[in-house]
Design a protein around this motif. Structure first.
Motif, mmCIF file in Angstrom:
data_model
loop_
_atom_site.group_PDB
_atom_site.id
_atom_site.type_symbol
_atom_site.label_atom_id
_atom_site.label_comp_id
_atom_site.label_asym_id
_atom_site.label_seq_id
_atom_site.Cartn_x
_atom_site.Cartn_y
_atom_site.Cartn_z
ATOM 1 N N VAL A 236 0.899 -1.101 -0.003
ATOM 2 C CA VAL A 236 -0.056 0.146 0.053
ATOM 3 C C VAL A 236 0.877 1.203 0.015
ATOM 4 N N ALA A 237 1.869 1.311 0.931
ATOM 5 C CA ALA A 237 2.735 2.222 0.745
ATOM 6 C C ALA A 237 3.432 2.822 -0.453
ATOM 7 N N GLU A 238 3.800 1.441 -1.142
ATOM 8 C CA GLU A 238 4.318 1.648 -2.681
ATOM 9 C C GLU A 238 3.278 2.269 -3.618
ATOM 10 N N ALA A 239 2.106 1.750 -3.594
ATOM 11 C CA ALA A 239 1.153 2.326 -4.243
ATOM 12 C C ALA A 239 0.878 3.690 -4.120
ATOM 13 N N ILE A 240 0.638 4.131 -2.707
ATOM 14 C CA ILE A 240 0.524 5.584 -2.452
ATOM 15 C C ILE A 240 1.731 6.424 -3.002
ATOM 16 N N GLU A 241 2.869 6.054 -2.945
ATOM 17 C CA GLU A 241 4.095 6.615 -3.594
ATOM 18 C C GLU A 241 3.914 6.946 -4.953
ATOM 19 N N GLY A 242 3.378 5.755 -5.657
ATOM 20 C CA GLY A 242 3.108 6.102 -7.164
ATOM 21 C C GLY A 242 2.223 6.933 -7.363
ATOM 22 N N TYR A 243 1.158 6.807 -6.520
ATOM 23 C CA TYR A 243 0.120 7.879 -6.616
ATOM 24 C C TYR A 243 0.532 9.360 -6.532
ATOM 25 N N GLY A 244 1.359 9.590 -5.333
ATOM 26 C CA GLY A 244 1.694 10.810 -5.169
ATOM 27 C C GLY A 244 2.707 11.377 -6.496
ATOM 28 N N ASP A 245 3.509 10.404 -6.927
ATOM 29 C CA ASP A 245 4.291 10.781 -8.012
ATOM 30 C C ASP A 245 3.371 11.245 -9.206
ATOM 31 N N ARG A 246 2.372 10.664 -9.453
ATOM 32 C CA ARG A 246 1.463 10.947 -10.703
ATOM 33 C C ARG A 246 0.739 12.227 -10.205
ATOM 34 N N LEU A 247 0.222 12.665 -9.078
ATOM 35 C CA LEU A 247 -0.061 13.950 -8.850
ATOM 36 C C LEU A 247 0.666 14.972 -8.821
ATOM 37 N N ARG A 248 1.963 14.746 -8.160
ATOM 38 C CA ARG A 248 3.104 15.770 -8.457
ATOM 39 C C ARG A 248 3.384 15.940 -10.054
ATOM 40 N N SER A 249 3.237 14.918 -10.896
ATOM 41 C CA SER A 249 3.574 15.386 -12.364
ATOM 42 C C SER A 249 2.210 16.063 -12.861
ATOM 43 N N LEU A 250 1.154 15.700 -12.509
ATOM 44 C CA LEU A 250 0.194 16.561 -13.065
ATOM 45 C C LEU A 250 0.246 18.097 -12.548
ATOM 46 N N ALA A 251 0.494 18.382 -11.213
ATOM 47 C CA ALA A 251 0.666 19.762 -10.578
ATOM 48 C C ALA A 251 1.589 20.454 -11.471
ATOM 49 N N ALA A 252 2.979 19.636 -11.759
ATOM 50 C CA ALA A 252 3.852 20.210 -12.457
ATOM 51 C C ALA A 252 3.469 20.765 -13.871
#
Lengths: 357, 357
Positions: A236-252
């Motif tokens: 789950v922690a790994e999945a949250i990290e992948g999700y966080g990366d995706r959100l940061r990429s959209l924000a950028a």
């Protein structure tokens, strides 16, 4: 065939009912909580046994349907007591399978990790139903120590109870449920927290269907979910990290004003969403119809009644709210074979109905 | 009363229909796209005018319903042409309001930023309906330059068309819609991307209702959403950052095995979710009933039919899937005054129905 149900809560009692109905099995049951055992017996799901060992001793197949932490001990005890094949219903697999294989020693080959992907809003034996098993995906997670005959035996029983066996390794199971089941729960809870802590009293006036769709899961039982998430914490922690990366990429992309990159990312996500079928195990053979819902009493009854009149089974019905505002369109999922009849039935009852791409 | 509709797409045409029906207004319309203007006139929403200025000149109230980028120029032109009060329907406000106030100079006091929180899955004049306005929240964003008479005039018209005016500053509007509308869209798209890129072909077999709920918005129009998000990029980026913080905090508790902290966070989110009403503007007076749905043709028709028979209006209906599996329970939202009759109607037609807390 003799079946043992070790743990007669919602899932165990449901498996007991399905085993009696579709495996034509003699079903012995045990639960450390006498009231759960009495209730399961009262539902006709099991013959109560005085002990786990008593239920398991003569079983061709024992289902351990205990809380995650209690599964390894119960499974090892059932193997020791003489159950020919033992499986479980825990919602995470790697830790359980490794623990059982360690505890069971030479008996490990007769254990087969399992996870029926089903549930109900209700809990305990009172909420149980054989129908919870029928049509459900049921993960089976053999390892290189698992006896192929044990896999074949569980697979056969699962299929005969109407479920769809999906075989994969324990690690892959945990990683995938981390992504498709546990991450959505965390994403929903985190979104509700973010909105609740940052918004003011006007926010609910401006909130529309989208926020409600995304935060529905946040109303789930905290205790149930915290147990599940902790049992699968690495995935789950790994999945949250992948999700966080995706959100940061959209924000950028957003901050850079990259309209093209954003449009491409949104289009890819849209394609992926349209590929998700209403019933996970029915990846082909379903059609989704869009039907605007007039805002007056009886309009949903007209729509569902028109379909019932032609004996079209509604696989799923979603009221899709527009991005802003509360008005809705029904997305009605029906079998592919029924799609044409469904459109005709709706059209001739005065509704607009069209197939979604 | 004379109304001008400048931009006769979905929203403009709907406002035209509502203004004719409920304000008893003469409605002049213009659109740079002649086919949109002809279609809106064909729906009976507007008398077509040859130019923006022609439509606006004699208007007591002009609604600028153009794409976000075109609003400031059109609003300034309408003020210049002599419209007494001008408002708009753009989904972000701070940039638009500042631009109009700059362009309009001395006329700025007669401009009142607005945002009807409504929409439809359909687009253009063909999808328009006065019903899209009725019951919708309608944000109004005056500044210290806005003439109080302009606010009063728009507020009165909005209310008489059946919508619910919500007055707040342009910045607060943008921050709140960033949280309750734009962030959910980004969260949904990012989740679908994460799952699509990390999962394998087995994942859809294991995916259940939760993933579908959370990714429904990801199927929205990429072009529409990218425009909205870019127009509100600072507020959305800030909302994404807050969301990322919340996700990181949950992940940290998970990795630390902090069951107590997680349970508390999940419980707070659950409470917040239970406080979200089905229709945002109806924060009181609604009841949610839970009704298990038997898996056979006609079961939804029985449920909705039983309510229709008693003339109970269904405000909303959600099929809530359990955390795992595809079986459903209907959450039926009805008016508080109808709740008791609804439970009786369902019970006497053989369904279990209970009020959700």
């Amino acid at each position: 065939m003799r079946v043992a149900i070790l743990g007669t809560g919602l899932i165990g009692t449901s498996i007991g009912l399905a085993a009696r109905g579709w495996l034509d099995a003699e079903v012995a049951g045990h639960d450390p909580d006498p009231s759960a055992l009495v209730a399961a017996a009262g539902r006709g799901a099991v013959e109560p046994a005085g002990s786990l060992e008593g239920a398991a001793a003569a079983a061709d197949l024992a289902f351990v349907c205990a809380p995650v932490a209690a599964i390894p001990g119960a499974a090892a005890a059932a193997l020791e007591a003489g159950a020919r094949v033992v499986t479980d219903a825990g919602s995470v697999k790697a830790g359980i399978v490794a623990a059982v294989e360690e505890l069971a020693g030479g008996g490990a080959g007769r254990f087969m990790g399992g996870h029926p992907m089903t549930g109900s809003e209700r809990s305990g034996p009172a909420g149980a139903a054989a129908g919870l098993i029928d049509g459900a995906a049921w993960a089976l997670t053999p390892t290189d120590r698992t006896d192929p005959a044990a896999l074949a035996s569980v697979e056969d029983a699962v299929r005969r109870m109407g479920a769809v066996p999906v075989t994969l390794s324990p690690d892959r199971h945990d990683r995938l449920v981390g992504l498709v089941s546990h991450l959505p729960q965390v994403a929903s809870t985190a979104l509700m927290s973010t909105v609740a802590s940052s918004a003011d009293e006007t926010a609910p006036l401006l909130a529309a269907g989208g926020l409600r769709d995304l935060t529905r899961l946040a109303a789930s039982s905290p205790e149930l979910w915290v147990d599940i998430l902790l049992a699968n914490r690495e995935a789950v922690a790994e999945a949250i990290e992948g999700y966080g990366d995706r959100l940061r990429s959209l924000a950028a992309m957003l901050q850079a004003g990259d309209a093209e990159g954003l449009t491409e990312a949104f289009a890819r996500a849209k394609d992926a969403r349209l590929g998700l079928a209403a019933r996970p195990q029915s990846r082909v053979g379903l059609a989704i119809l869009t039907v605007p819902i007039p805002d007056r009493p009886g309009s949903l009854a007209e729509i569902t009644g028109a379909l019932a009149h032609r004996s079209v089974n509604i696989e799923d019905l979603e009221i899709v709210h527009s991005a802003e505002g509360a008005r809705g369109t029904a997305h009605v999922t029906v079998g592919e074979a029924d799609a044409e009849a469904a459109v005709q039935a709706l059209t001739s009852s005065g509704h607009e109905a069209a197939r979604l791409a």
